[in-house]
Motif scaffolding. Structure first.
Motif, PDB file in Angstrom:
ATOM      1  N   ALA A   1       0.828  -1.207   0.000  1.00 37.40           N
ATOM      2  CA  ALA A   1       0.000   0.000   0.000  1.00 37.40           C
ATOM      3  C   ALA A   1       0.862   1.258   0.000  1.00 37.40           C
ATOM      4  O   ALA A   1       0.546   2.245  -0.678  1.00 37.40           O
ATOM      5  CB  ALA A   1      -0.927  -0.012   1.217  1.00 37.40           C
ATOM      6  N   VAL A   2       1.945   1.238   0.746  1.00 35.40           N
ATOM      7  CA  VAL A   2       2.848   2.389   0.781  1.00 35.40           C
ATOM      8  C   VAL A   2       3.492   2.593  -0.584  1.00 35.40           C
ATOM      9  O   VAL A   2       3.612   3.734  -1.067  1.00 35.40           O
ATOM     10  CB  VAL A   2       3.919   2.191   1.874  1.00 35.40           C
ATOM     11  CG1 VAL A   2       4.969   3.299   1.805  1.00 35.40           C
ATOM     12  CG2 VAL A   2       3.279   2.169   3.249  1.00 35.40           C
ATOM     13  N   ARG A   3       3.902   1.501  -1.220  1.00 38.39           N
ATOM     14  CA  ARG A   3       4.533   1.626  -2.544  1.00 38.39           C
ATOM     15  C   ARG A   3       3.544   2.128  -3.585  1.00 38.39           C
ATOM     16  O   ARG A   3       3.920   2.860  -4.508  1.00 38.39           O
ATOM     17  CB  ARG A   3       5.117   0.276  -2.961  1.00 38.39           C
ATOM     18  CG  ARG A   3       6.297  -0.170  -2.105  1.00 38.39           C
ATOM     19  CD  ARG A   3       7.005  -1.373  -2.733  1.00 38.39           C
ATOM     20  NE  ARG A   3       8.090  -1.835  -1.898  1.00 38.39           N
ATOM     21  CZ  ARG A   3       7.975  -2.776  -0.978  1.00 38.39           C
ATOM     22  NH1 ARG A   3       6.793  -3.368  -0.793  1.00 38.39           N
ATOM     23  NH2 ARG A   3       9.013  -3.150  -0.252  1.00 38.39           N
TER      24      ARG A   3
ATOM     25  N   ASP B   1       1.336   4.257  -3.097  1.00 36.92           N
ATOM     26  CA  ASP B   1       1.222   5.699  -2.898  1.00 36.92           C
ATOM     27  C   ASP B   1       2.461   6.452  -3.352  1.00 36.92           C
ATOM     28  O   ASP B   1       2.565   7.675  -3.183  1.00 36.92           O
ATOM     29  CB  ASP B   1       0.976   6.009  -1.414  1.00 36.92           C
ATOM     30  CG  ASP B   1      -0.398   5.554  -0.959  1.00 36.92           C
ATOM     31  OD1 ASP B   1      -1.286   5.415  -1.830  1.00 36.92           O
ATOM     32  OD2 ASP B   1      -0.585   5.328   0.264  1.00 36.92           O
ATOM     33  N   GLY B   2       3.442   5.710  -3.918  1.00 36.64           N
ATOM     34  CA  GLY B   2       4.625   6.356  -4.468  1.00 36.64           C
ATOM     35  C   GLY B   2       5.828   6.379  -3.552  1.00 36.64           C
ATOM     36  O   GLY B   2       6.868   6.922  -3.933  1.00 36.64           O
TER      37      GLY B   2
END
Length: 288
Positions: free
Chosen positions: A183-185, A187-188
């Motif tokens: 999920a963090v990835r 978001d960029g």
């Protein structure tokens, strides 16, 4: 005709009560056995040397005084022992946690060459008795010019604290769903952000338990602190206690007082962080 007398059986609630009483008595006996040396040590720190081994022993005597503590706090050399222990133990704890977190994240989230052999090496190093490495590390530390220095002690201690820390942190990271990283990835953000913004805050119990254990190991270590230091201004608390054993007489009350003062940091850490410590030790046992 003979009559058979039957012994009345205890009810279920009575049996449970008897079991609880037996358990409490057993725990009380164990606690007394464990606490007795500590109480004797505390009592002896307030006695003059002449009354340390009086018989019958008494916890409180007429010679009660703070003389031993005054001798410790009034001696800069003894204060230095505590400063050295705090510096070395604190540095070992911080450095071990930083390296262990990075290594555990790699072992938990990535597949890379020699991953399994590295895991075997880490476990093997953890299983090696430290005393067998005393002579090799002494030669290595002297060769590198780190003898009788903080870096020499810190790096040596990390060899023994890192394997446990990496194993525990890897187990803890394995309990955290990989979907959080993904999920963090999405978001960029990168892996560094996922580690320090997501995994580390969630892993506070595991980090605290590893930190407390690491601090305890470094604070209580005696053998390498004795071998890798030479001057009094580099000695730690365990060595300072041993130095109170003179050739002709022992300063028993000062030894007991320094032992009490040396036990306080670990005791305070455990009392403040016992909830995280216990939770962190068990969290890595089950993989979700």
């Amino acid at each position: 005709m003979t009559t058979v007398t039957r012994t009345p059986r205890l009810s279920r609630s009575s049996r449970r009560l008897v079991q609880r009483i037996g358990l409490l008595l057993g725990l009380l006996a164990g606690a007394t056995f464990a606490a007795a040396p500590v109480l004797w040590m505390l009592s002896s720190s307030f006695k003059p040397n002449t009354l340390i081994f009086e018989f019958p022993p008494r916890l409180i005597t007429e010679g009660f005084s703070f003389e031993a503590y005054g001798a410790i706090f009034g001696d800069p050399e003894k204060i230095r022992f505590f400063i050295n222990s705090y510096v070395v133990s604190g540095a070992v704890t911080i450095a071990t946690l930083f390296v262990a977190i990075l290594a555990a994240y790699a072992f938990s989230r990535y597949d890379f060459p020699f991953k399994k052999p590295l895991n075997v090496i880490i476990v093997t190093v953890q299983a090696v008795p430290p005393i067998t490495l005393l002579v090799p590390y002494f030669g290595l530390v002297v060769t590198l010019g780190l003898f009788n220095t903080y870096p020499g002690l810190i790096l040596t201690y990390m060899v023994f604290t890192l394997p446990y820390a990496i194993i525990m942190m890897t187990g803890y990271f394995n309990t955290i769903p990989r979907e959080l990283d993904e999920a963090v990835r999405m978001d960029g953000a990168g892996s560094w952000t996922a580690l320090w913004r997501i995994l580390v805050p969630i892993s506070v119990p595991g980090i605290v338990s590893v930190g407390v254990y690491t601090f305890m190991i470094a604070w209580n270590e005696y053998l390498f602190a004795l071998t890798l230091t030479k001057t009094t201004d580099m000695r730690t608390v365990p060595i300072g206690i041993q130095l109170l054993m003179g050739q002709h007489s022992y300063e028993w009350n000062e030894m007991m007082a320094m032992s009490i003062l040396g036990s306080i940091p670990v005791l305070v850490l455990f009392l403040f962080f016992q909830r995280f410590f216990i939770g962190g030790l068990t969290a890595g046992a089950v993989k979700s």
